[in-house]
Scaffold this active site. Sequence first.
Site, PDB file in Angstrom:
ATOM      1  N   CYS A  52      34.764  54.076 -20.759  1.00  0.00           N
ATOM      2  CA  CYS A  52      34.561  54.985 -21.882  1.00  0.00           C
ATOM      3  C   CYS A  52      34.614  56.441 -21.465  1.00  0.00           C
ATOM      4  O   CYS A  52      34.704  57.323 -22.288  1.00  0.00           O
ATOM      5  CB  CYS A  52      33.239  54.688 -22.547  1.00  0.00           C
ATOM      6  SG  CYS A  52      33.261  53.088 -23.318  1.00  0.00           S
ATOM      7  N   ASN A  62      37.062  57.800  -2.766  1.00  0.00           N
ATOM      8  CA  ASN A  62      36.429  58.829  -3.598  1.00  0.00           C
ATOM      9  C   ASN A  62      35.348  58.284  -4.523  1.00  0.00           C
ATOM     10  O   ASN A  62      34.437  58.999  -4.896  1.00  0.00           O
ATOM     11  CB  ASN A  62      37.483  59.566  -4.420  1.00  0.00           C
ATOM     12  CG  ASN A  62      38.410  58.628  -5.161  1.00  0.00           C
ATOM     13  OD1 ASN A  62      38.926  57.651  -4.601  1.00  0.00           O
ATOM     14  ND2 ASN A  62      38.633  58.888  -6.435  1.00  0.00           N
TER      15      ASN A  62
END
Lengths: 142, 395
Positions: free
Chosen positions: B328, B154
């Site tokens: 992040c 993916n």
Amino acid sequence: MYSEKVMDHFMNPRNQGEISDADGVGEVGNPSCGDIMRIFIKVKDNIITDVKFQTFGCGAAIASSSMATELIKGKTLEEAWEMSNKAVVEALEGLPPVKVHCSVLAEDGIHQAINDYRIKQGLSPWEEKGGHTHSHDDETCE
Amino acid sequence: MANEKLVYMDHSATTATDPEVIQAMLPWFSEHYGNPSSLYRLARESRTAIEDARKKVAVAIGATPEEIFFTSGGTESDNWALIGTAFSHKKKGTHIITTAIEHHAILHTCEYLKKQGFSVTYLPPDESGKIQIEDIRAAITEKTILISVMFANNEIGTIQPIHEIGHICRERGIIFHTDAVQAIGNVPINVTNMDIDLLSLSGHKFYGPKGTGALYIRKGVRIDSYLHGGAQEKRKRAGTENVPGIVGLGVAIEKAVHDQEVKTKRIRDLRDRLLERIFTEIPNCRLNGHKTDRLPGNINICFEFIEGESLILLLDHAGIAASTGSACSSGSLEPSHVLMAIGVPIEIAHGSLRLTLGHENTEEHVEYVCKELKKAVEKLRAMSPLYADYMKKRQ
């Protein structure tokens, strides 16, 4: 996810850049952790007359650098030293909990820049009160 | 949002439901709402609709309808495939082989199974993201009961040698599961020819509705029931069927595999054009994943000296939807486990960008994304201390 204030400072960062003849430079963070902040200060008569930053990091890290540098500009070194990460978070109208460490990074970067200046002036560096540093020198990133 | 324009390049995350799919689903909400398990005509219509969809799914992957079981999506199919076969084969063995780059629906399920007394081998890929056949052979023990290898990744889009892996498993009498969530509609799949025993798929990745999926279970493969209750799905997956969703899934998969080669070629050409533009216009970037054996719409690039989340925010501001493997962005502090597994240096992995193209993308989108991406990378590099150091060194 971010406040409008954070997005404003991220999209239009204040004080971004470098001061080639800086009186003090602080650098915190670590590239493997995904954030590095470098703070440059110019000091005249104990007052921060100019400040610039360079940051590698997420939106919160860039916005924190921008806001923190705004907050200390024109302040005395003592006032700048007292500026906490909480003040940065408040001025940014909040940060998501996982991003609060970005504001700590800004505070630490400013402390390093001030102490760099003090050492260059032949003065002893000020000590961290809270004991926290965002030095990233361990294996872990927080 | 400063810009009302939306250029969607995150098709590996999800896709817009096809209007034809929606049209096909609509009658099954309030017109033909009968419970397929009831006995009257209204209910029989629902039953027929489900069986019709089951045939469509079977045809799309080269299975028979009896081998298709509807689920709530890829995650459920993955959980069922692993947990269901692990527990039903516990007496035979307790060893499972998978890869280090699986979706978390597999990796976290394996962690759960480890707590239940199973042992798991995570095969590392090479730097293109490919699993080596020799590694699979070497990892097999007398206790190996299940091998699970994703069809296509993916994040980096790398396509695995599924046929060869299936062949080894069949030879050794080991059950072979593949998570084909990203592959359906993008890569030709035939479960019979490829010796696949279990296959997971998810409707919303190929313009079908969210919350729909299926698990293919080859006839004769022993697997425990997953949800216990009514007699639905041959007592293997209880619960009143999501009739509109299943109907939508059927139409979507039929469309996805229809003219698949022509449609994927168009997307691949657009993708290649975008890649070429990016590499021409933006220095210091690297492509992650396999050069040729990759999903047609997938681009995964690391831009040095910048961090991915800030890049996504700038692109979002320009109306471009994309994703990143940066730490992040996820709330964790580790960058993507896939990029780590293929050996991307950690500081570079933070600057990854995934663009996944789909049917509605155009040449114009490619031009626009390239232009905005260049601006965004330049803006972030201009404030990056790493880039400043790099430029000084070059002088």
